[in-house]
Design an enzyme around this catalytic site. Structure first.
Site, PDB file in Angstrom:
ATOM      1  N   GLN A 129      30.150  48.473  28.654  1.00  8.15           N
ATOM      2  CA  GLN A 129      28.872  48.618  29.358  1.00  8.15           C
ATOM      3  C   GLN A 129      28.198  49.959  29.101  1.00  8.15           C
ATOM      4  O   GLN A 129      26.996  50.098  29.308  1.00  8.15           O
ATOM      5  CB  GLN A 129      29.091  48.397  30.861  1.00  8.15           C
ATOM      6  CG  GLN A 129      29.511  46.981  31.173  1.00  8.15           C
ATOM      7  CD  GLN A 129      29.822  46.751  32.637  1.00  8.15           C
ATOM      8  OE1 GLN A 129      30.953  46.916  33.055  1.00  8.15           O
ATOM      9  NE2 GLN A 129      28.827  46.375  33.423  1.00  8.15           N
ATOM     10  N   HIS A 149      38.723  45.547  30.492  1.00  7.50           N
ATOM     11  CA  HIS A 149      37.569  45.316  31.378  1.00  7.50           C
ATOM     12  C   HIS A 149      36.652  44.298  30.684  1.00  7.50           C
ATOM     13  O   HIS A 149      35.700  44.661  29.999  1.00  7.50           O
ATOM     14  CB  HIS A 149      36.836  46.624  31.678  1.00  7.50           C
ATOM     15  CG  HIS A 149      35.857  46.522  32.813  1.00  7.50           C
ATOM     16  ND1 HIS A 149      35.952  47.255  33.984  1.00  7.50           N
ATOM     17  CD2 HIS A 149      34.755  45.752  32.972  1.00  7.50           C
ATOM     18  CE1 HIS A 149      34.949  46.945  34.790  1.00  7.50           C
ATOM     19  NE2 HIS A 149      34.204  46.021  34.203  1.00  7.50           N
ATOM     20  N   ASN A 199      40.774  44.096  34.653  1.00  7.53           N
ATOM     21  CA  ASN A 199      39.700  44.099  35.632  1.00  7.53           C
ATOM     22  C   ASN A 199      39.247  42.679  35.956  1.00  7.53           C
ATOM     23  O   ASN A 199      38.931  41.901  35.047  1.00  7.53           O
ATOM     24  CB  ASN A 199      38.499  44.880  35.080  1.00  7.53           C
ATOM     25  CG  ASN A 199      37.346  44.897  36.059  1.00  7.53           C
ATOM     26  OD1 ASN A 199      37.406  45.574  37.080  1.00  7.53           O
ATOM     27  ND2 ASN A 199      36.302  44.133  35.775  1.00  7.53           N
ATOM     28  N   GLU A 200      39.224  42.359  37.235  1.00  5.74           N
ATOM     29  CA  GLU A 200      38.681  41.085  37.722  1.00  5.74           C
ATOM     30  C   GLU A 200      39.155  39.876  36.921  1.00  5.74           C
ATOM     31  O   GLU A 200      38.337  39.161  36.312  1.00  5.74           O
ATOM     32  CB  GLU A 200      37.146  41.132  37.742  1.00  5.74           C
ATOM     33  CG  GLU A 200      36.594  42.217  38.661  1.00  5.74           C
ATOM     34  CD  GLU A 200      35.069  42.209  38.766  1.00  5.74           C
ATOM     35  OE1 GLU A 200      34.415  41.466  38.002  1.00  5.74           O
ATOM     36  OE2 GLU A 200      34.532  42.931  39.620  1.00  5.74           O
TER      37      GLU A 200
HETATM   38  O1  IFM Z   1      29.180  45.356  36.116  1.00  3.47           O
HETATM   39  C1  IFM Z   1      30.169  44.622  36.759  1.00  3.47           C
HETATM   40  C2  IFM Z   1      31.528  45.171  36.399  1.00  3.47           C
HETATM   41  O2  IFM Z   1      31.745  45.200  35.031  1.00  3.47           O
HETATM   42  C3  IFM Z   1      32.602  44.313  37.028  1.00  3.47           C
HETATM   43  N1  IFM Z   1      32.382  44.148  38.443  1.00  3.47           N
HETATM   44  C4  IFM Z   1      31.061  43.775  38.889  1.00  3.47           C
HETATM   45  C5  IFM Z   1      30.018  44.677  38.260  1.00  3.47           C
HETATM   46  C6  IFM Z   1      28.614  44.251  38.719  1.00  3.47           C
HETATM   47  O3  IFM Z   1      28.355  42.942  38.351  1.00  3.47           O
END
Ligand code: IFM
Length: 401
Positions: A23, A117, A160-161
């Site tokens: 990002q 991520h 991540n997630e």
């Molecule tokens: O930008 C994302 C991040 O990469 C992961 N969690 C949620 C954020 C907002 O959507």
């Protein structure tokens, strides 16, 4: 019973901001996401391009975090850069990320490092992605390569997630024509692969003295608005709880919360025109963080420390960012007062950045000019710095205004 008085934040509480490699770094050309941005296969409107050029400008980003008065910085190591071809890790890229870790230390910032991520190498995508035969072996090869540079890193998020990764995989199977049902459960095969990858990574990471490892869950805060308790519990299990359960016995769990998901008779109730919404289209719901912390702690039975690894709002109104964050952190304080073991709060995000297909939503405490890459610290960043330095006074002021 919930108390209403904000607690003192414990000594050593982490106050920081988060980013993720794809990002902010720019030109992550060896990754699956870059490939999909450029071949159109995932229907993404915008390309990440140079992103925030943090690949080169990370010292400036760390300086900003330090100058604001923060004591932690979360960033991710990019698998596609560290292992550009299977079996051939890049010493130069490992050195790059080691310098970032040391750069945090030099500025008094505790590094919180994420290993995965959302993005994977494009070569893994070509081989079939997370569910391909050798995916776990490839991931552990990457983790092994990274181990020597993690010396002195106290917090490592493996993945991540995973719930969102598995959900995105499931949604992609429905195509991009908007015909997917309102509730799509995460892909179970991807889920299983991610769980195994996490567990194997944790085993390897245990060899680094002082390192705590865990993964992070995007809490959807599933709430019953007509679907009934059984269906709501089932949806909550599929979206969140199965991933929270994996963290039992881990060193910590990263809690990430932004909004809530209401379940109705027809499935998910999408926020409508009557609801206040953020630039993501999500319901404006600052209580998300408190709800998520309480739900997670109850689910884990208090056995695993929590770290807020993400919370924030996509808005073009910086005052709204302050108001949202103030309310969210007040909720965190109430959870602390009730004995929930929360070790820190990392705001998403330090920078306005590439929101997985779009440049529109702005989550950052700091704006970034997309051509000059000039960083402009927003008032919310200065407010957040004051919060880090004197939380109780800043929260009181915010609540009064
Ligand atoms: O930008 C994302 C991040 O990469 C992961 N969690 C949620 C954020 C907002 O959507």
């Amino acid at each position: 019973m919930a108390t209403s008085q904000p607690a003192a934040f414990p000594d050593g509480f982490l106050w920081g901001a988060s980013t993720a490699a794809h990002q902010v770094e720019g030109n992550n050309v060896g990754s699956d996401f870059w490939q999909a941005e450029n071949d159109g296969s995932w229907g993404l409107p915008d390309r990440s391009g140079d992103a925030c050029d943090s690949l080169h400008r990370w010292p400036e980003d760390l300086d900003i975090a330090h100058d604001l008065g923060l004591n932690a910085y979360r960033f991710s190591i990019e698998w596609a850069r560290v292992v550009p071809a299977p079996g051939h890790p890049s010493p130069a890229m490992l050195d790059h990320y080691r310098r970032m870790i040391e750069g945090c230390g030099q500025r008094g910032l505790t590094p919180v490092v994420t290993l995965h991520h959302f993005t994977s190498p494009a070569w893994l995508r070509a081989a079939g992605g997370w569910t391909s035969e050798k995916a776990i072996a490839h991931f552990t090869e990457y983790v092994r390569a990274v181990l020597p540079i993690l010396d002195g890193v106290p917090w490592v998020c493996t993945i991540n997630e995973p719930n969102m990764l598995a959900l995105m995989a499931a949604r992609r199977k429905h195509g991009h024509d908007g015909s997917a049902p309102s509730f799509v459960p995460p892909d179970p095969d991807v889920s299983l692969a991610l769980t195994r990858a996490h567990e194997e990574a944790r085993e390897l990471l245990a060899s680094v003295p002082g390192l705590r490892s865990g993964w992070t869950v995007a809490n959807q805060n599933v709430q019953d608005h007509g679907a009934g308790p059984d269906r709501t519990a089932e949806m909550s299990y599929l979206l969140d709880d199965q991933y929270i359960d994996v963290a039992k016995g881990d060193d910590f769990l990263g809690v990430q919360a932004y909004s809530r998901l209401r379940t109705g008779e027809q499935g998910v109730i999408a926020p409508g025109p009557a609801d206040r919404r953020t630039m993501m289209g999500w319901e404006y719901y600052p209580r998300a963080l408190e709800d998520a912390l309480r739900h997670t702690a109850a689910r884990l039975g208090g056995s695993t420390p929590l770290l807020v690894t993400e919370n924030g709002i996509a808005t073009s109104d910086d005052d709204e960012r302050i108001a949202y964050t103030n309310e969210a952190v007040l909720g965190l304080a109430r959870a602390l007062a009730d004995g929930i073991d929360v070790r820190g709060y990392l705001h998403w995000s330090l920078l306005d950045n590439y929101e997985w297909g779009s440049w529109e939503p702005t989550f950052g405490l700091v704006a970034v000019d997309r051509t000059t890459f000039r960083r402009t610290v927003k008032p919310s960043a200065r407010w957040f710095g004051r919060l880090a330095k004197s939380p109780a006074a800043t929260l009181r002021q915010g609540a009064a205004s």
